[in-house]
Design an enzyme around this catalytic site. Structure first.
Site, mmCIF file in Angstrom:
data_model
loop_
_atom_site.group_PDB
_atom_site.id
_atom_site.type_symbol
_atom_site.label_atom_id
_atom_site.label_comp_id
_atom_site.label_asym_id
_atom_site.label_seq_id
_atom_site.Cartn_x
_atom_site.Cartn_y
_atom_site.Cartn_z
ATOM 1 N N ALA A 1 -9.101 43.801 1.948
ATOM 2 C CA ALA A 1 -9.225 42.496 2.631
ATOM 3 C C ALA A 1 -9.207 42.660 4.151
ATOM 4 O O ALA A 1 -8.255 42.239 4.815
ATOM 5 C CB ALA A 1 -8.129 41.555 2.168
ATOM 6 N N HIS B 1 10.851 5.137 -3.879
ATOM 7 C CA HIS B 1 12.279 5.335 -4.133
ATOM 8 C C HIS B 1 12.982 3.980 -3.983
ATOM 9 O O HIS B 1 12.331 2.961 -3.781
ATOM 10 C CB HIS B 1 12.842 6.394 -3.183
ATOM 11 C CG HIS B 1 12.108 7.696 -3.304
ATOM 12 N ND1 HIS B 1 12.141 8.456 -4.454
ATOM 13 C CD2 HIS B 1 11.279 8.351 -2.454
ATOM 14 C CE1 HIS B 1 11.382 9.525 -4.304
ATOM 15 N NE2 HIS B 1 10.839 9.487 -3.097
ATOM 16 N N HIS C 1 12.098 1.621 -1.047
ATOM 17 C CA HIS C 1 10.805 0.937 -1.161
ATOM 18 C C HIS C 1 10.906 -0.247 -2.111
ATOM 19 O O HIS C 1 10.348 -1.313 -1.871
ATOM 20 C CB HIS C 1 9.727 1.875 -1.716
ATOM 21 C CG HIS C 1 9.534 3.112 -0.919
ATOM 22 N ND1 HIS C 1 10.011 4.335 -1.313
ATOM 23 C CD2 HIS C 1 8.934 3.310 0.278
ATOM 24 C CE1 HIS C 1 9.699 5.243 -0.419
ATOM 25 N NE2 HIS C 1 9.057 4.649 0.570
ATOM 26 N N ARG D 1 6.232 0.837 9.582
ATOM 27 C CA ARG D 1 6.277 1.693 10.757
ATOM 28 C C ARG D 1 5.277 2.816 10.507
ATOM 29 O O ARG D 1 5.213 3.372 9.422
ATOM 30 C CB ARG D 1 7.708 2.248 10.836
ATOM 31 C CG ARG D 1 8.032 2.933 12.104
ATOM 32 C CD ARG D 1 9.433 3.521 12.058
ATOM 33 N NE ARG D 1 9.672 4.253 13.298
ATOM 34 C CZ ARG D 1 9.222 5.478 13.523
ATOM 35 N NH1 ARG D 1 8.557 6.130 12.604
ATOM 36 N NH2 ARG D 1 9.457 6.056 14.688
ATOM 37 N N ARG E 1 -17.739 41.864 0.724
ATOM 38 C CA ARG E 1 -16.278 41.964 0.764
ATOM 39 C C ARG E 1 -15.665 40.559 0.740
ATOM 40 O O ARG E 1 -14.679 40.311 0.041
ATOM 41 C CB ARG E 1 -15.828 42.686 2.034
ATOM 42 C CG ARG E 1 -16.066 44.186 2.024
ATOM 43 C CD ARG E 1 -15.593 44.743 3.353
ATOM 44 N NE ARG E 1 -16.059 46.078 3.641
ATOM 45 C CZ ARG E 1 -15.349 47.192 3.434
ATOM 46 N NH1 ARG E 1 -14.142 47.133 2.923
ATOM 47 N NH2 ARG E 1 -15.841 48.359 3.764
ATOM 48 N N GLN F 1 0.862 -1.191 0.000
ATOM 49 C CA GLN F 1 0.000 0.000 0.000
ATOM 50 C C GLN F 1 0.894 1.235 0.000
ATOM 51 O O GLN F 1 1.868 1.280 0.738
ATOM 52 C CB GLN F 1 -0.849 -0.063 1.271
ATOM 53 C CG GLN F 1 -1.024 1.219 2.061
ATOM 54 C CD GLN F 1 -2.125 2.094 1.486
ATOM 55 O OE1 GLN F 1 -3.090 1.594 0.927
ATOM 56 N NE2 GLN F 1 -1.976 3.399 1.618
ATOM 57 N N THR F 2 0.558 2.221 -0.810
ATOM 58 C CA THR F 2 1.352 3.451 -0.727
ATOM 59 C C THR F 2 0.563 4.666 -1.182
ATOM 60 O O THR F 2 -0.367 4.553 -1.982
ATOM 61 C CB THR F 2 2.664 3.334 -1.548
ATOM 62 O OG1 THR F 2 3.397 4.539 -1.404
ATOM 63 C CG2 THR F 2 2.411 3.078 -3.014
ATOM 64 N N ARG F 3 0.947 5.832 -0.611
ATOM 65 C CA ARG F 3 0.371 7.106 -1.063
ATOM 66 C C ARG F 3 1.500 8.075 -1.403
ATOM 67 O O ARG F 3 1.296 9.255 -1.562
ATOM 68 C CB ARG F 3 -0.545 7.713 -0.004
ATOM 69 C CG ARG F 3 -0.041 7.669 1.421
ATOM 70 C CD ARG F 3 -0.886 8.500 2.345
ATOM 71 N NE ARG F 3 -0.265 9.780 2.548
ATOM 72 C CZ ARG F 3 0.589 10.072 3.522
ATOM 73 N NH1 ARG F 3 0.931 9.160 4.428
ATOM 74 N NH2 ARG F 3 1.115 11.266 3.637
ATOM 75 N N VAL G 1 -10.257 44.928 -9.800
ATOM 76 C CA VAL G 1 -11.089 43.746 -9.596
ATOM 77 C C VAL G 1 -12.536 44.156 -9.453
ATOM 78 O O VAL G 1 -13.450 43.555 -10.031
ATOM 79 C CB VAL G 1 -10.629 42.966 -8.341
ATOM 80 C CG1 VAL G 1 -11.642 41.896 -7.969
ATOM 81 C CG2 VAL G 1 -9.275 42.337 -8.589
#
Ligand code: PPS
Length: 571
Positions: free
Chosen positions: A476, A199, A202, A288, A449, A193-195, A434
């Site tokens: 702002a 490298h 891994h 881990r 605003r 599993q990875t998100r 703007v």
């Protein structure tokens, strides 16, 4: 009931013919527009990824899952898969009614018979499932600030899968993967599993895990929803494709998982394991701090580093998938190879090299070298394309201050200086301009605003995303709105808030447009600083004092700030 890993797994889809019919009938049903997370959940419910769930959890199942990780019938299931809706929508539904579930474009993906409706105790859910009722946890934040107040539960009938236009050939349902493994004769499969991008470490550890289990390897990255701030999945998949070539031929496959992660550490690891078992895998690598959410609001980790492995171990037998504990791999320079840290016996005699995630991000941001022992050149090249050094990324300079404080003048001077340097397109979103072009229908109430500033923020975020420089110069006046704009922009690049700190007395004395006089006379209402509030920025990146300093010098202070932040390269 566990399904052997090569046999087909039950799905919630009806047959093609029934789906065509149901789709027409469902068009008349009350419909719920699914959130991006609910679309991910529904996809895995329908395709069997969340087997044995047959729909969004009922109240009884939900209570069991929250309290002791079990459905009402005792089956192990650690994560509440719930259909959260607004109170208004929930009130419009009768129990027993069928509703249509639509994607964000209105396509009906399935229907649900609503058997349950309840208001969950979200603080309890946070404590039990995520370990703490602390908004620093992304899923707890989602629970309290994004999810609807009411949950609906009931069985789902699947009509069609959500449509994905990206990487179609790399996406598989559990049954497609099972069929693939059957075809290749892969009896044992270790899932990774990875998100994150992969490298060399891994690659080394996944290959070792597969060898240890005498199994084939499935790289199974999540492309649904991951932790906010992660590398986008388009970049990651290109990186994975590059790494895939590094494994010995026919040992390894890669498939994309449309899961919406919760970052729930130990419970998430068990959930991930059950999902991978459904996808036909026999082994699962748990590392881990698996699916760790980072630090809590006290700056401490939410979970212990090996809590996930422990919880997985406790339930391994019942889950029908074996854990392969992740080994911490480090590079031993003298032997020019990766080795498990705990197996190195001559630590005093060798040089151990490691680059942390933070260090890698720093090197990418500053365009520094990333050594070949750490990653593959193809992966680094992909990452550099998406994350060029800061001096090539887009950013937004956001001036704020009273009318007549000198915002526009300094902003103009800054724009010219940046254009002189060249390299990136520069856009000035001045308050007055703007209001003429984007916000001509708006007045000066708080609501208007805010709308005006959010529009400026949106345009600036698009410019920043595409590598340009946006210079904004509105008043702002509200800190919360400025913060919201900061959050929008920081997903794509740096946000530099510059408070032009000219006092209201000085602005009134200058009164370049004659507006203060009119405001004093009550001819202009809600005038900032006179009859309307201004929240002084507490921690702007820069505060410039204009009294006694010329415009050129003020603009130069901003340039120096940008240089110190690495946003413009030194000469
Ligand atoms: S805001 O609050 O950020 O949306 O305001 P902004 O879009 O920057 O517009 C401010 C300019 O509009 C003129 N103006 C007023 N300012 C403040 N309060 C009231 N009631 C008002 N009515 C008109 C004013 O000239 C501002 O221009 P700058 O460039 O700031 O001097």
């Amino acid at each position: 009931m566990q399904i052997p890993n090569l046999a087909p797994i039950p799905e919630l889809f009806v047959s093609y013919d029934s789906a065509q019919k149901l789709k027409v009938e469902a068009a008349d049903l009350t419909s719920w527009d699914l959130s991006p997370r609910q679309i991910c959940d529904l996809e895995l419910l329908m395709n069997g990824g969340f087997y044995p769930l047959k729909g969004f959890l009922t109240e009884e199942d939900y209570n069991g899952v929250v309290d002791n990780m079990r459905l009402a019938d005792g089956t192990l299931w650690p994560m509440p898969i719930t259909l959260d809706v607004s109170e208004k929508f929930a009130d419009s539904i009768e129990i027993g009614q069928d509703i249509a579930l639509r994607d964000q474009e209105g396509v009906i993906l399935g229907t649900m018979t609503v058997t349950d409706r309840w208001a969950p105790d979200k603080s309890k859910e946070a404590e039990k499932v995520f370990g703490a009722d602390d908004d620093a946890h992304p899923a707890v934040n989602y629970l309290h600030n994004t999810a609807g107040k009411i949950y609906l539960g009931g069985p789902v009938t699947g009509i069609q899968q959500p449509v994905h236009y990206d990487f179609r050939a790399r996406r598989d349902t559990p049954n497609e993967l099972r069929a693939h493994f059957r075809k290749l004769g892969w009896r044992k499969v270790v899932a990774f599993q990875t998100r994150n991008p992969l490298h060399r470490a891994h690659q080394e550890l996944t290959f070792r895990a597969a060898k240890e289990a005498q199994a084939n390897l499935l790289i199974h990255p999540v492309v649904g929803m991951t932790k906010p701030g992660d590398v986008d999945h388009f970049t990651r998949v290109r990186c994975y494709e590059a790494v895939l070539d590094k494994y010995p031929g026919s040992t390894t496959a890669m498939s994309l998982l449309p899961l919406a992660m919760r970052m729930a550490g130990p419970r998430e690891a068990v959930w991930h394991g059950l999902i991978r078992a459904n996808y036909g895998c026999t082994h699962f690598i748990v590392g881990r701090d698996h699916a760790g959410p980072g630090s809590n609001s006290q700056g401490e980790d939410f979970y212990g580093p090996y809590d996930a492995q422990e919880l997985f171990k406790q339930h391994e037998e019942e889950m029908g998938i074996a854990m392969v504990p992740f080994k911490h791999m480090v590079y031993v320079q003298e032997r020019a190879q990766y080795e498990p840290n705990d197996e190195i016996t001559d630590k005093d005699d060798v040089t151990i090299l490691n680059i942390s995630g933070t260090e890698l991000r720093r090197r990418l941001a500053e365009g520094l070298e990333i050594p070949e022992w750490f990653s593959f050149p193809e992966v680094v090249a992909e990452l550099r394309k998406t994350k060029p050094p800061r001096s090539k990324q887009g950013f937004t300079v956001f001036f704020t201050g009273f009318s007549g404080s000198g915002k526009s003048t300094i902003a103009n001077a800054l724009m010219v200086k940046l254009m002189e340097m060249g390299g990136r397109p520069v856009t000035l979103l001045d308050g007055d301009i703007v209001r003429k072009n984007l916000s001509s229908e708006l007045g000066f109430s708080k609501e208007h605003r805010d709308l005006n500033i959010r529009r400026i923020g949106y345009v600036a975020s698009e410019i920043t995303k595409n590598g340009g420089i946006a210079i904004c110069a509105p008043i702002a006046p509200y800190a919360t709105t400025r913060r919201a704009v900061r959050e929008d922009i920081e997903q794509f690049g740096a946000f530099i808030e510059v408070h032009v700190a000219t006092s209201i007395e000085e602005c009134e004395k200058r009164d370049r447009k004659g507006l203060y006089k009119l405001a004093r006379e009550g001819k202009i209402k809600e005038f900032t600083g006179i009859s309307d509030p201004y929240d002084v920025p507490e921690n702007p990146e820069l505060r410039v004092e204009t009294e006694g300093t010329d415009v050129d010098n003020c603009a130069h202070q901003v340039v120096l700030k940008l240089e110190s932040m690495g946003l413009i390269a030194g000469h």
